[in-house]
Structure formats: structure tokens, C-alpha cells
Design an enzyme around this catalytic site. Structure first.
Site, short mmCIF file in Angstrom:
data_model
loop_
_atom_site.label_atom_id
_atom_site.label_comp_id
_atom_site.label_asym_id
_atom_site.label_seq_id
_atom_site.Cartn_x
_atom_site.Cartn_y
_atom_site.Cartn_z
N GLY A 33 6.52 0.99 2.60
CA GLY A 33 7.76 1.18 3.33
C GLY A 33 8.96 1.24 2.40
N THR A 35 11.59 -0.79 1.97
CA THR A 35 11.95 -2.00 1.24
C THR A 35 10.93 -2.27 0.15
OG1 THR A 35 12.90 -2.86 3.31
CG2 THR A 35 12.64 -4.42 1.50
N GLY A 86 7.44 -5.59 3.38
CA GLY A 86 8.51 -5.66 4.36
C GLY A 86 7.99 -5.95 5.75
N ASP A 88 8.92 -4.91 10.23
CA ASP A 88 9.75 -4.24 11.22
C ASP A 88 10.48 -5.25 12.10
OD1 ASP A 88 8.95 -1.48 10.60
OD2 ASP A 88 6.97 -2.15 11.23
N GLY A 100 5.16 0.14 11.04
CA GLY A 100 5.99 1.33 11.27
C GLY A 100 5.62 2.48 10.35
N GLU A 107 -2.41 -3.43 5.03
CA GLU A 107 -1.46 -4.51 4.79
C GLU A 107 -2.05 -5.85 5.23
OE1 GLU A 107 2.65 -1.88 5.36
OE2 GLU A 107 1.89 -3.09 7.01
N LYS A 125 16.16 -6.95 10.84
CA LYS A 125 14.78 -7.20 11.26
C LYS A 125 14.57 -8.60 11.84
CE LYS A 125 14.17 -3.17 9.53
NZ LYS A 125 13.42 -2.90 8.32
#
Length: 226
Positions: A33, A35, A86, A88, A100, A107, A125
Site C-alpha cells: 500500500g 504507506t 499499513g 485501512d 484495500g 499480509e 484511519k
């Protein structure tokens, strides 16, 4: 600061924390993602401080290799010292919604293996209750319609994320209208028990160990609320 600046600030904080935890023999887990991308870019300056990385997606693996960081398969890693990714959504118990970017299964696998899971996010978030962000559910393609019907029975409104295929060759259902989630752990278990579900985007049974949250006032460190 705008959102991009907040992401870079929290990524920098995570790099500093990671450096305090690793040694030249360490394997670092890297998420997926925007971040996580900031984290990868900043970590590249310190690639001599660890042995290699495990990535939760093909996209992150490609970005790591682009910085000259060795990426290995998780099966070849005896131990993952730390995993940074990161979210969501994140609540005070550090239960998360992730996926997302459609990498939720990998993950979750790397999270399970890592000695420590560090979540990094900006203040947008942070929520009291999970469920405003649609919950991603990775499904075996032939089971998509069946799983969707079962998710409706649980009170959700599943929407097929068309034209998206995960790195595992599966499909994503985004489940709307779950807010507020009273027990993310219970719902995570129920959804995972539906035949055809690979996994769902709740990270509640195994939440983050620590959360670095970028705010306009600076980086706030959260530990799970008990």
C-alpha cells in the site's frame, strides 16, 4: 501536513523503530500500500542493516528489488523479526481492517509468522469502531456468489471488486454496511468459516502489537487497549 506528508512522517518513525529491533542477520517483513511504499523508500537507505525482506505482495517485492533489497520467499525465512504494514482502519484495541490493496491473505500470513507486527497509519484511519471501510474478503472464484449470499446473512452488503485478481489468483468481495462492528474477533471467525473464503480483512484475532499514528500534532504511539 497533507495526507502524503503524514504517511511519510509515520514511515520515518517506523524505520527508526525497525532499526532499533534488527541486526545484519534479520529478515524484515514488508506490507503493501501507499504507506508501506513510503516505508520501503525510506528503509532503502539502511538496507545494509538487515539481511533480506519478505514482501506481502508482488508489487512490494518489485519495489524492494528496485531499491536493491534482496527479497526472499517466506518459506525460506526461518524467522521474520518484524513486519511493518499499513491499515485501512484501526481501533483502540489495534484491531484492523486491511485489504484495500487486495493483499490481505499474504499480509495475514506474514503477520502470523513475524515476531512483531507494527502498523503504520495516518490519523484518518483511526476509528472507535471498525466497519465504515468496506471489509475485503478474498474468495475462491467459483465460490464468489455462494460466499456473497452467506455474507448477506451476516448483515453485510457484499460487492464484487470486478477486474481485480489477487496475487493468489482469487477474487475480492468488499462487504459494506457492517458498521459498527461489536466484536471484530467473532465476525472474523464467522466469515473465515464460510466455505470458499480464503480469509477476510479483519486483523482482530491477531491485532497489531504497536501502532504508529501520524497526526497533525506529531506521531502518536498506541499499544492495544486492554
Amino acid at each position: 501536513m497533507d495526507q502524503d506528508q503524514l504517511k511519510r512522517a509515520v514511515a520515518a518513525a517506523a524505520v527508526e523503530y525497525t532499526l532499533s529491533k534488527i541486526n545484519p542477520d534479520s529478515i524484515v517483513g514488508i506490507g503493501t500500500g501507499s504507506t508501506a511504499n513510503c516505508f520501503i523508500d525510506l528503509l532503502a537507505e539502511h538496507k545494509h542493516c538487515f539481511q533480506s525482506a519478505v514482501a506481502s505482495s508482488d508489487a512490494s517485492a518489485e519495489r524492494l528489488r528496485g531499491h536493491g533489497i534482496e527479497v526472499i520467499e517466506l518459506n525460506a525465512a526461518a524467522e521474520v523479526t518484524i513486519y511493518i504494514d499499513g491499515a485501512d482502519e484501526a481501533n483502540p484495541h489495534l484491531e484492523l481492517i486491511k485489504g484495500g490493496g487486495a493483499a490481505l491473505t499474504r499480509e495475514k500470513i506474514v503477520t502470523a509468522v513475524a515476531n512483531e507486527f507494527v502498523c503504520i497509519a495516518d490519523e484518518s484511519k483511526w476509528v472507535d469502531y471498525l466497519g465504515t471501510f468496506p471489509l475485503p474478503v478474498e474468495v475462491i472464484p467459483m465460490a464468489r456468489s455462494y460466499v456473497a449470499r452467506e455474507l448477506v446473512k451476516l448483515g453485510g452488503d457484499p460487492v464484487w471488486r470486478e477486474n481485480v485478481v489477487t496475487d493468489n489468483g482469487n477474487q475480492i468481495l468488499d462487504v459494506h454496511h457492517l458498521y459498527p462492528v461489536a466484536s471484530a474477533c467473532a465476525l472474523e471467525e464467522k466469515i473465515n468459516h464460510i466455505t470458499g473464503v480464503v480469509t477476510n480483512g479483519f486483523f482482530a484475532l491477531k491485532p497489531a502489537d504497536i501502532l504508529f499514528l501520524a497526526t497533525q500534532q506529531g506521531i502518536v504511539t498506541h499499544h492495544p487497549k486492554t
